[in-house]
Design an enzyme around this catalytic site. Structure first.
Site, short mmCIF file in Angstrom:
data_model
loop_
_atom_site.label_atom_id
_atom_site.label_comp_id
_atom_site.label_asym_id
_atom_site.label_seq_id
_atom_site.Cartn_x
_atom_site.Cartn_y
_atom_site.Cartn_z
N GLN A 78 0.83 -1.19 0.00
CA GLN A 78 0.00 0.00 0.00
C GLN A 78 0.88 1.26 0.00
OE1 GLN A 78 -3.59 -0.50 0.36
NE2 GLN A 78 -3.63 1.58 -0.35
N PHE A 79 1.40 1.62 -1.17
CA PHE A 79 2.27 2.79 -1.26
C PHE A 79 1.54 4.07 -0.88
CE2 PHE A 79 0.32 2.89 -5.42
CZ PHE A 79 0.22 4.24 -5.72
N THR A 80 0.21 4.06 -0.96
CA THR A 80 -0.57 5.26 -0.65
C THR A 80 -0.50 5.64 0.83
OG1 THR A 80 -2.62 3.99 -0.41
CG2 THR A 80 -2.14 4.93 -2.60
#
Length: 141
Positions: A78-80
């Protein structure tokens, strides 16, 4: 590294309409990797999460670990989690690039497996649909 840990009754991740990973009782972990993270960071975070005592004991108190609860782990990249929200349109330059993030994501999961947990996962960089039946709800950052 940043993680959002949700205690779940069940969770799964689908890619292109097919289940890629699924667990019953356990943790759904959304995992983000930052540019200054190292293997040591991944191991420390894995240990911290695996040792959390957020399952209820016989008295209804959050006092049991994932191991004591017999739970599994579903990890979704989950790079966000590294979003810069200083404007209306988030930027993601604070997230690690894939050449660093992928090995650390893998190291995190490997360490959880070495501790004896069933670890399921999504696919780094894929468009995924994540489903969960949250338990509690209990969510820890």
């Amino acid at each position: 590294m940043r993680a959002v840990v949700t205690r779940v009754r069940s969770a799964s991740v689908e890619i292109d309409g097919k289940i890629n990973g699924q667990i019953g009782r356990g943790y759904l972990i959304l995992l983000g990797v930052g540019p200054s993270d190292t293997e040591d960071t991944a191991v420390k975070l894995a240990d911290k999460i695996c040792n959390l005592r957020i399952f209820e004991d016989e008295n209804g108190k959050m006092n049991r670990s994932l191991e004591q609860a017999g739970g599994g782990i579903l990890v979704v990249s989950q790079f966000t989690l590294y979003a810069d929200t200083s404007s209306r349109r988030p930027g993601f330059t604070g997230a690690a690039k894939p050449d660093l993030a992928v090995p650390l994501y893998e190291k995190f999961m490997t360490h959880c497996r070495e501790r004896g947990f069933d670890v399921q996962h999504g696919e780094f960089g894929a468009d995924m649909q994540v489903f969960s039946q949250n338990d509690g709800p209990v969510t820890i950052l």
